[in-house]
Write an enzyme that holds these catalytic residues in place. Structure first.
Site, PDB file in Angstrom:
ATOM      1  N   LYS A  15     -31.029  -0.558 -34.624  1.00  0.00           N
ATOM      2  CA  LYS A  15     -30.134  -1.226 -33.677  1.00  0.00           C
ATOM      3  C   LYS A  15     -30.181  -0.460 -32.359  1.00  0.00           C
ATOM      4  O   LYS A  15     -29.912   0.750 -32.306  1.00  0.00           O
ATOM      5  CB  LYS A  15     -28.710  -1.270 -34.211  1.00  0.00           C
ATOM      6  CG  LYS A  15     -27.752  -2.078 -33.334  1.00  0.00           C
ATOM      7  CD  LYS A  15     -28.079  -3.573 -33.351  1.00  0.00           C
ATOM      8  CE  LYS A  15     -27.446  -4.242 -34.548  1.00  0.00           C
ATOM      9  NZ  LYS A  15     -27.678  -5.717 -34.518  1.00  0.00           N
ATOM     10  N   THR A  60     -29.683  -3.788 -39.452  1.00  0.00           N
ATOM     11  CA  THR A  60     -29.377  -3.153 -38.169  1.00  0.00           C
ATOM     12  C   THR A  60     -27.875  -3.233 -37.877  1.00  0.00           C
ATOM     13  O   THR A  60     -27.332  -2.359 -37.197  1.00  0.00           O
ATOM     14  CB  THR A  60     -30.170  -3.804 -37.022  1.00  0.00           C
ATOM     15  OG1 THR A  60     -29.779  -5.168 -36.861  1.00  0.00           O
ATOM     16  CG2 THR A  60     -31.661  -3.737 -37.300  1.00  0.00           C
ATOM     17  N   ARG A 177     -39.224  19.413   6.487  1.00  0.00           N
ATOM     18  CA  ARG A 177     -39.001  18.020   6.100  1.00  0.00           C
ATOM     19  C   ARG A 177     -37.815  17.945   5.140  1.00  0.00           C
ATOM     20  O   ARG A 177     -37.364  18.949   4.585  1.00  0.00           O
ATOM     21  CB  ARG A 177     -40.243  17.450   5.398  1.00  0.00           C
ATOM     22  CG  ARG A 177     -40.553  18.120   4.073  1.00  0.00           C
ATOM     23  CD  ARG A 177     -41.619  17.402   3.278  1.00  0.00           C
ATOM     24  NE  ARG A 177     -41.837  18.029   1.964  1.00  0.00           N
ATOM     25  CZ  ARG A 177     -42.579  17.512   1.003  1.00  0.00           C
ATOM     26  NH1 ARG A 177     -43.199  16.344   1.193  1.00  0.00           N
ATOM     27  NH2 ARG A 177     -42.728  18.141  -0.151  1.00  0.00           N
ATOM     28  N   GLN A 224     -44.076  19.731  -6.568  1.00  0.00           N
ATOM     29  CA  GLN A 224     -44.632  20.346  -7.768  1.00  0.00           C
ATOM     30  C   GLN A 224     -44.155  21.793  -7.909  1.00  0.00           C
ATOM     31  O   GLN A 224     -43.802  22.240  -9.012  1.00  0.00           O
ATOM     32  CB  GLN A 224     -46.167  20.322  -7.735  1.00  0.00           C
ATOM     33  CG  GLN A 224     -46.771  18.939  -7.949  1.00  0.00           C
ATOM     34  CD  GLN A 224     -47.004  18.184  -6.656  1.00  0.00           C
ATOM     35  OE1 GLN A 224     -46.286  18.379  -5.682  1.00  0.00           O
ATOM     36  NE2 GLN A 224     -48.002  17.315  -6.635  1.00  0.00           N
ATOM     37  N   HIS A 252     -39.093   9.657  -0.178  1.00  0.00           N
ATOM     38  CA  HIS A 252     -39.572   9.958   1.171  1.00  0.00           C
ATOM     39  C   HIS A 252     -38.536   9.597   2.240  1.00  0.00           C
ATOM     40  O   HIS A 252     -37.897   8.541   2.187  1.00  0.00           O
ATOM     41  CB  HIS A 252     -40.863   9.196   1.448  1.00  0.00           C
ATOM     42  CG  HIS A 252     -41.966   9.538   0.495  1.00  0.00           C
ATOM     43  ND1 HIS A 252     -42.481  10.804   0.369  1.00  0.00           N
ATOM     44  CD2 HIS A 252     -42.659   8.758  -0.383  1.00  0.00           C
ATOM     45  CE1 HIS A 252     -43.433  10.801  -0.530  1.00  0.00           C
ATOM     46  NE2 HIS A 252     -43.571   9.581  -1.008  1.00  0.00           N
TER      47      HIS A 252
END
Length: 303
Positions: A15, A60, A177, A224, A252
């Site tokens: 379920k 279920t 940035r 990263q 961005h």
């Protein structure tokens, strides 16, 4: 072609997305726990698929009701709740040899009234969604904790440069940035944490705090780099965690050219783009991590 070479492969059923809200009202100050729980059983279900024999098919609907029945005795942490469900189904039904139980937990904060936290009125928190997965396979049990939709942003101390350039490259290098992302992370506990005494709630709050600290610290040369530093910070502080998987989009923010309006723009006005976006995924792990078994199967969105 003969049907004799066709067999039943891996299978599970259950379920999905059982919505559960548990109010604890043993004092005047109520507590709320809000979860979305999925139960999936694995085992000997071949007769159901091949012969229409439902003798081993735990409905279920029964799985749904078990979630609600167990909640009556308390939820606690989502990890502990899923461990209880897994232990129940694999002990109650001999042919259920394992399974996968998953949960999302949604946080609620107390409403402030007259400068004080209200005892029984809440406002939903949209900061992040807590996740948990328990997988049982025979005698082995694995636990994943996690979170998703944790949106973070640093307005400076981030850059991106030194990348290869070809004829299709238009991106300019930058040393200043905005760095923003929606953190989705899952972390796998080793056997030392899988016990009734382990405080999964305290562990979760600590990991979340360390992830946020890791995001803020130092200069980010790339998402990263920041991802790896976040995972390293958690693993160094939590020996009971063997590995972490991350999926983090680069949200961005593009500087708007205000020169047509006779204005400068010293890194203050940005267009927040929702797509396309960079998508960074990685695993941060120990070189001596324990065997993960099949716990990552069915966990989408992570490499």
């Amino acid at each position: 072609m003969s049907d004799n070479n066709i067999i039943l492969g891996a299978n599970q059923y259950g379920k999905a997305e059982v919505r559960l809200v548990k109010i604890t009202r043993d004092t005047d100050r109520h507590e709320i726990e809000d979860l979305n729980v999925t139960s999936q059983l694995r085992g000997d279900f071949q007769a159901a698929h091949l012969d229409g024999d439902n003798g081993h098919v735990v409905p279920t609907d029964t799985q749904k009701n078990t979630v609600y029945g167990f909640a009556r005795d308390g939820v606690g942490s989502p990890e502990a709740f899923l461990l209880r469900l897994g232990a129940h189904f694999t002990s109650e039904f001999d042919w259920v040899t394992g399974g996968r139980w998953a949960a999302e937990q949604y946080a609620w904060n107390r409403i402030q009234a007259n400068g004080k936290e209200h005892d029984h009125s809440f406002v939903k928190s949209n900061q992040e969604v807590r996740t948990a997965v328990v997988v049982k396979d025979g005698e082995s049990t694995h636990v994943l904790a996690g979170l998703k939709d944790l949106t973070v942003l640093k307005s400076t101390q981030s850059g991106f440069s030194g990348f290869p350039v070809d004829k299709f490259t238009t991106l300019a290098e930058t040393s200043d940035r905005i760095l923003a992302t929606d953190v989705a992370a899952r972390w796998r506990f080793n056997a030392d944490a899988i016990s009734a005494e382990f405080d999964f709630n305290a562990s979760y709050e600590s990991v979340k705090s360390l992830l946020l600290e890791g995001f803020t610290e130092g200069f980010s040369h790339a998402l990263q780099t920041t991802l790896f530093e976040m995972g390293t910070k958690v693993l160094q502080a939590h020996p009971e965690i063997d590995e972490m998987k991350f999926s983090m989009p680069n949200k961005h923010h593009f500087l708007v050219d205000l020169s047509p309006f006779g204005q400068d723009n010293p890194n203050e006005v940005f267009f927040a783009a929702d797509r396309p976006y960079g998508l960074i995924e990685a695993t941060v792990t120990r070189d001596n991590a324990s065997d993960a078994g099949n716990v990552w199967e069915g966990v989408a969105g992570f490499c």
